[in-house]
Design a protein around this motif. Structure first.
Motif, PDB file in Angstrom:
ATOM      1  N   LEU A  56       0.811  -1.213   0.000  1.00 54.28           N
ATOM      2  CA  LEU A  56       0.000   0.000   0.000  1.00 54.28           C
ATOM      3  C   LEU A  56       0.847   1.267   0.000  1.00 54.28           C
ATOM      4  O   LEU A  56       2.047   1.249   0.289  1.00 54.28           O
ATOM      5  CB  LEU A  56      -0.950  -0.005   1.196  1.00 54.28           C
ATOM      6  N   SER A  57       0.175   2.371  -0.304  1.00 52.89           N
ATOM      7  CA  SER A  57       0.778   3.704  -0.240  1.00 52.89           C
ATOM      8  C   SER A  57       0.301   4.360   1.046  1.00 52.89           C
ATOM      9  O   SER A  57      -0.899   4.615   1.196  1.00 52.89           O
ATOM     10  CB  SER A  57       0.358   4.538  -1.445  1.00 52.89           C
ATOM     11  N   PRO A  58       1.185   4.612   2.002  1.00 48.31           N
ATOM     12  CA  PRO A  58       0.765   5.205   3.280  1.00 48.31           C
ATOM     13  C   PRO A  58       0.715   6.732   3.211  1.00 48.31           C
ATOM     14  O   PRO A  58       1.599   7.357   2.625  1.00 48.31           O
ATOM     15  CB  PRO A  58       1.860   4.735   4.237  1.00 48.31           C
ATOM     16  N   TYR A  59      -0.328   7.314   3.814  1.00 51.60           N
ATOM     17  CA  TYR A  59      -0.496   8.771   3.770  1.00 51.60           C
ATOM     18  C   TYR A  59      -0.490   9.424   5.153  1.00 51.60           C
ATOM     19  O   TYR A  59      -0.053  10.563   5.296  1.00 51.60           O
ATOM     20  CB  TYR A  59      -1.798   9.131   3.070  1.00 51.60           C
ATOM     21  N   ALA A  60      -1.003   8.729   6.171  1.00 47.89           N
ATOM     22  CA  ALA A  60      -1.098   9.361   7.496  1.00 47.89           C
ATOM     23  C   ALA A  60      -1.270   8.308   8.576  1.00 47.89           C
ATOM     24  O   ALA A  60      -1.769   7.208   8.325  1.00 47.89           O
ATOM     25  CB  ALA A  60      -2.278  10.336   7.533  1.00 47.89           C
ATOM     26  N   LEU A  61      -0.860   8.669   9.787  1.00 44.56           N
ATOM     27  CA  LEU A  61      -1.095   7.865  10.984  1.00 44.56           C
ATOM     28  C   LEU A  61      -1.962   8.688  11.920  1.00 44.56           C
ATOM     29  O   LEU A  61      -1.734   9.890  12.099  1.00 44.56           O
ATOM     30  CB  LEU A  61       0.227   7.515  11.676  1.00 44.56           C
ATOM     31  N   THR A  62      -2.962   8.040  12.522  1.00 41.86           N
ATOM     32  CA  THR A  62      -3.848   8.777  13.417  1.00 41.86           C
ATOM     33  C   THR A  62      -4.340   7.879  14.546  1.00 41.86           C
ATOM     34  O   THR A  62      -4.502   6.667  14.369  1.00 41.86           O
ATOM     35  CB  THR A  62      -5.057   9.351  12.645  1.00 41.86           C
ATOM     36  N   TRP A  63      -4.568   8.490  15.689  1.00 45.91           N
ATOM     37  CA  TRP A  63      -5.103   7.791  16.866  1.00 45.91           C
ATOM     38  C   TRP A  63      -6.587   8.114  16.947  1.00 45.91           C
ATOM     39  O   TRP A  63      -6.974   9.272  17.082  1.00 45.91           O
ATOM     40  CB  TRP A  63      -4.369   8.265  18.112  1.00 45.91           C
ATOM     41  N   MET A  64      -7.433   7.087  16.869  1.00 54.42           N
ATOM     42  CA  MET A  64      -8.873   7.300  16.919  1.00 54.42           C
ATOM     43  C   MET A  64      -9.557   6.078  17.499  1.00 54.42           C
ATOM     44  O   MET A  64      -9.154   4.952  17.237  1.00 54.42           O
ATOM     45  CB  MET A  64      -9.418   7.593  15.513  1.00 54.42           C
ATOM     46  N   SER A  65     -10.584   6.325  18.291  1.00 59.44           N
ATOM     47  CA  SER A  65     -11.384   5.244  18.899  1.00 59.44           C
ATOM     48  C   SER A  65     -10.488   4.250  19.639  1.00 59.44           C
ATOM     49  O   SER A  65     -10.656   3.025  19.536  1.00 59.44           O
ATOM     50  CB  SER A  65     -12.209   4.515  17.831  1.00 59.44           C
ATOM     51  N   ASP A  66      -9.487   4.785  20.383  1.00 57.31           N
ATOM     52  CA  ASP A  66      -8.577   3.981  21.209  1.00 57.31           C
ATOM     53  C   ASP A  66      -7.664   3.062  20.406  1.00 57.31           C
ATOM     54  O   ASP A  66      -7.129   2.094  20.954  1.00 57.31           O
ATOM     55  CB  ASP A  66      -9.365   3.150  22.237  1.00 57.31           C
ATOM     56  N   HIS A  67      -7.510   3.335  19.124  1.00 55.42           N
ATOM     57  CA  HIS A  67      -6.591   2.546  18.302  1.00 55.42           C
ATOM     58  C   HIS A  67      -5.756   3.478  17.430  1.00 55.42           C
ATOM     59  O   HIS A  67      -6.150   4.616  17.160  1.00 55.42           O
ATOM     60  CB  HIS A  67      -7.360   1.552  17.424  1.00 55.42           C
ATOM     61  N   TYR A  68      -4.612   2.974  16.996  1.00 54.19           N
ATOM     62  CA  TYR A  68      -3.721   3.730  16.123  1.00 54.19           C
ATOM     63  C   TYR A  68      -3.879   3.169  14.721  1.00 54.19           C
ATOM     64  O   TYR A  68      -3.726   1.954  14.512  1.00 54.19           O
ATOM     65  CB  TYR A  68      -2.278   3.568  16.619  1.00 54.19           C
ATOM     66  N   TYR A  69      -4.198   4.030  13.764  1.00 52.73           N
ATOM     67  CA  TYR A  69      -4.508   3.595  12.406  1.00 52.73           C
ATOM     68  C   TYR A  69      -3.543   4.174  11.376  1.00 52.73           C
ATOM     69  O   TYR A  69      -3.060   5.311  11.525  1.00 52.73           O
ATOM     70  CB  TYR A  69      -5.922   4.029  12.012  1.00 52.73           C
ATOM     71  N   LEU A  70      -3.320   3.403  10.335  1.00 49.29           N
ATOM     72  CA  LEU A  70      -2.648   3.888   9.146  1.00 49.29           C
ATOM     73  C   LEU A  70      -3.712   4.134   8.084  1.00 49.29           C
ATOM     74  O   LEU A  70      -4.555   3.273   7.828  1.00 49.29           O
ATOM     75  CB  LEU A  70      -1.640   2.861   8.623  1.00 49.29           C
ATOM     76  N   ILE A  71      -3.674   5.323   7.489  1.00 50.91           N
ATOM     77  CA  ILE A  71      -4.570   5.653   6.387  1.00 50.91           C
ATOM     78  C   ILE A  71      -3.748   5.582   5.104  1.00 50.91           C
ATOM     79  O   ILE A  71      -2.694   6.225   5.002  1.00 50.91           O
ATOM     80  CB  ILE A  71      -5.171   7.059   6.544  1.00 50.91           C
ATOM     81  N   GLY A  72      -4.193   4.779   4.158  1.00 49.25           N
ATOM     82  CA  GLY A  72      -3.432   4.625   2.931  1.00 49.25           C
ATOM     83  C   GLY A  72      -4.276   4.069   1.808  1.00 49.25           C
ATOM     84  O   GLY A  72      -5.512   3.969   1.915  1.00 49.25           O
ATOM     85  N   ASN A  73      -3.627   3.709   0.726  1.00 49.64           N
ATOM     86  CA  ASN A  73      -4.308   3.177  -0.448  1.00 49.64           C
ATOM     87  C   ASN A  73      -3.754   1.816  -0.805  1.00 49.64           C
ATOM     88  O   ASN A  73      -2.548   1.642  -0.959  1.00 49.64           O
ATOM     89  CB  ASN A  73      -4.137   4.130  -1.636  1.00 49.64           C
ATOM     90  N   ASN A  74      -4.643   0.833  -0.931  1.00 50.83           N
ATOM     91  CA  ASN A  74      -4.286  -0.476  -1.456  1.00 50.83           C
ATOM     92  C   ASN A  74      -4.195  -0.333  -2.965  1.00 50.83           C
ATOM     93  O   ASN A  74      -5.144   0.127  -3.610  1.00 50.83           O
ATOM     94  CB  ASN A  74      -5.357  -1.496  -1.067  1.00 50.83           C
ATOM     95  N   GLN A  75      -3.078  -0.729  -3.529  1.00 50.99           N
ATOM     96  CA  GLN A  75      -2.846  -0.500  -4.960  1.00 50.99           C
ATOM     97  C   GLN A  75      -3.902  -1.145  -5.855  1.00 50.99           C
ATOM     98  O   GLN A  75      -4.042  -0.782  -7.028  1.00 50.99           O
ATOM     99  CB  GLN A  75      -1.471  -1.010  -5.363  1.00 50.99           C
ATOM    100  N   LYS A  76      -4.692  -2.073  -5.314  1.00 44.76           N
ATOM    101  CA  LYS A  76      -5.724  -2.746  -6.114  1.00 44.76           C
ATOM    102  C   LYS A  76      -6.985  -1.895  -6.285  1.00 44.76           C
ATOM    103  O   LYS A  76      -7.830  -2.198  -7.125  1.00 44.76           O
ATOM    104  CB  LYS A  76      -6.112  -4.075  -5.481  1.00 44.76           C
ATOM    105  N   TYR A  77      -7.139  -0.827  -5.452  1.00 44.82           N
ATOM    106  CA  TYR A  77      -8.382  -0.069  -5.452  1.00 44.82           C
ATOM    107  C   TYR A  77      -8.107   1.429  -5.553  1.00 44.82           C
ATOM    108  O   TYR A  77      -6.999   1.894  -5.296  1.00 44.82           O
ATOM    109  CB  TYR A  77      -9.189  -0.372  -4.181  1.00 44.82           C
ATOM    110  N   ASP A  78      -9.167   2.172  -5.887  1.00 43.25           N
ATOM    111  CA  ASP A  78      -9.044   3.626  -6.034  1.00 43.25           C
ATOM    112  C   ASP A  78      -9.710   4.350  -4.869  1.00 43.25           C
ATOM    113  O   ASP A  78     -10.524   5.258  -5.055  1.00 43.25           O
ATOM    114  CB  ASP A  78      -9.682   4.078  -7.361  1.00 43.25           C
ATOM    115  N   ASN A  79      -9.404   3.918  -3.661  1.00 42.78           N
ATOM    116  CA  ASN A  79      -9.973   4.567  -2.483  1.00 42.78           C
ATOM    117  C   ASN A  79      -8.972   4.496  -1.340  1.00 42.78           C
ATOM    118  O   ASN A  79      -7.845   4.019  -1.494  1.00 42.78           O
ATOM    119  CB  ASN A  79     -11.303   3.907  -2.094  1.00 42.78           C
ATOM    120  N   LEU A  80      -9.400   4.967  -0.168  1.00 44.32           N
ATOM    121  CA  LEU A  80      -8.556   4.937   1.027  1.00 44.32           C
ATOM    122  C   LEU A  80      -8.977   3.780   1.918  1.00 44.32           C
ATOM    123  O   LEU A  80     -10.148   3.399   1.966  1.00 44.32           O
ATOM    124  CB  LEU A  80      -8.674   6.251   1.800  1.00 44.32           C
TER     125      LEU A  80
END
Length: 334
Positions: free
Chosen positions: A180-204
């Protein structure tokens, strides 16, 4: 004494002693400071300690002299005050994505920002509940690598683990490789998430960092986020997260909601004070937000029961009605 090589580092030792052993309730006299220095192999006289304290004050340390509860010196100003350290420790304790072992290590480092006596007071109130802590000891390294991949604009490869039931009752772990292509890291709902794009799809997509293993940075450039998100110049994490519920992705829509006035605090906590509120009549108010329609959004709305009603769009209102009907049928059968 002037020829003692330890004299060159006396100021540093004195600064450490003041940080570690003194506070407003525990001052140390010049004689006691000399004794502490001697324990470190640094001989000192009281007159030189007075001069050293003045030098440290010129350097910027807030060292005060007091006569209560006894005569002596103490470090009054610190980089972090006791309430600030307590807030940071509480955040670490609550973070389920930090393992129990790393929680204890990080808590100890934060306590090191205080004097020993201040740290002991906090320690009596600190308890690590291992039940809500992950067991992934790789998370520090994963965060570091993902940060670097984001900064360098590179793709990342990782193994993502999930738990599932086998045979209806046995909990087993399954894993899957992601590129995947990583864009941001964020802490939300008591968890730490990576926001990115799976190369197979056109979304986040959103992946929990505590479920990641074997993160690896690739040389291949990341896909530009402008191709899969509304952002062009920079990825606005705060704006994006404000539109996502429980990290479920979905289509961005304008949503009209009618709420009981008693839910105003919850609405402001979630959407901020900038929302435009209209009178909804009979103890209700109406407002419009931009949010991603998803299972996460519908779950968030359902928790308020009849206190929050979807007015538009019509298809979301219909979906909410369907979920409410399913719940009603399920509980009537029970």
């Amino acid at each position: 004494m002037a020829g003692n090589p330890m004299q060159k580092v006396k100021l540093l030792y004195l600064m450490d002693i003041l940080k570690k052993y003194t506070d407003e309730e525990h001052p140390l006299s010049a004689a006691e400071l000399c004794q502490k220095l001697a324990e470190q192999g640094v001989p000192a006289e009281r007159k030189s300690v007075y001069s050293d304290i003045e030098t440290l004050r010129q350097y910027g340390l807030d060292i005060l002299c007091t006569r209560q509860p006894k005569a002596g010196y103490f470090l009054a100003g610190r980089e972090f005050e006791v309430p600030e350290v307590r807030l940071l420790i509480d955040a670490v304790q609550a973070a389920g994505f930090i393992s129990a072992r790393k929680t204890r290590l990080l808590t100890g480092r934060l306590e090191g920002l205080l004097s020993q006596s201040q740290a002991k007071k906090i320690q009596r109130q600190v308890y690590v509940d291992s039940r809500n802590k992950c067991e992934n000891e790789e998370i520090y390294y994963s965060i570091d690598l993902l940060n670097k991949a984001i900064e360098d604009g590179k793709k990342a490869e990782l193994t993502y683990c999930r738990r599932q039931l086998e045979g209806g009752r046995k909990i087993v772990s399954s894993s899957r490789a992601f590129l995947l292509s990583p864009y941001a890291l964020t802490w939300m709902s008591d968890h730490y998430y990576l926001i990115g794009n799976n190369q197979k799809y056109d979304n986040l997509m959103h992946l929990r960092v505590d479920r990641m293993r074997q993160v690896r940075i690739l040389e291949e450039p990341a896909r530009p986020f402008r191709e899969v998100s509304p952002y062009t110049d920079f990825f606005d994490t705060a704006d994006y997260v404000s539109k996502v519920f429980n990290m479920f992705g979905g289509e961005l829509r304008q949503i009209d909601l009618r709420c009981k006035t008693g839910l105003l605090e919850q609405v402001i906590d979630r959407f901020g004070e900038s929302i435009f509120i209209r009178d909804g009549g009979d103890g209700y108010f109406v407002f419009t937000v931009s949010a991603q329609v998803s299972e996460g959004l519908m779950g968030w709305l359902l928790q308020f029961g009849d206190g929050m009603e979807v007015l538009a769009p019509a298809d979301l209102r219909e979906q909410m009605g369907g979920k409410a009907a399913v719940l009603s049928k399920m509980y009537r059968q029970a």
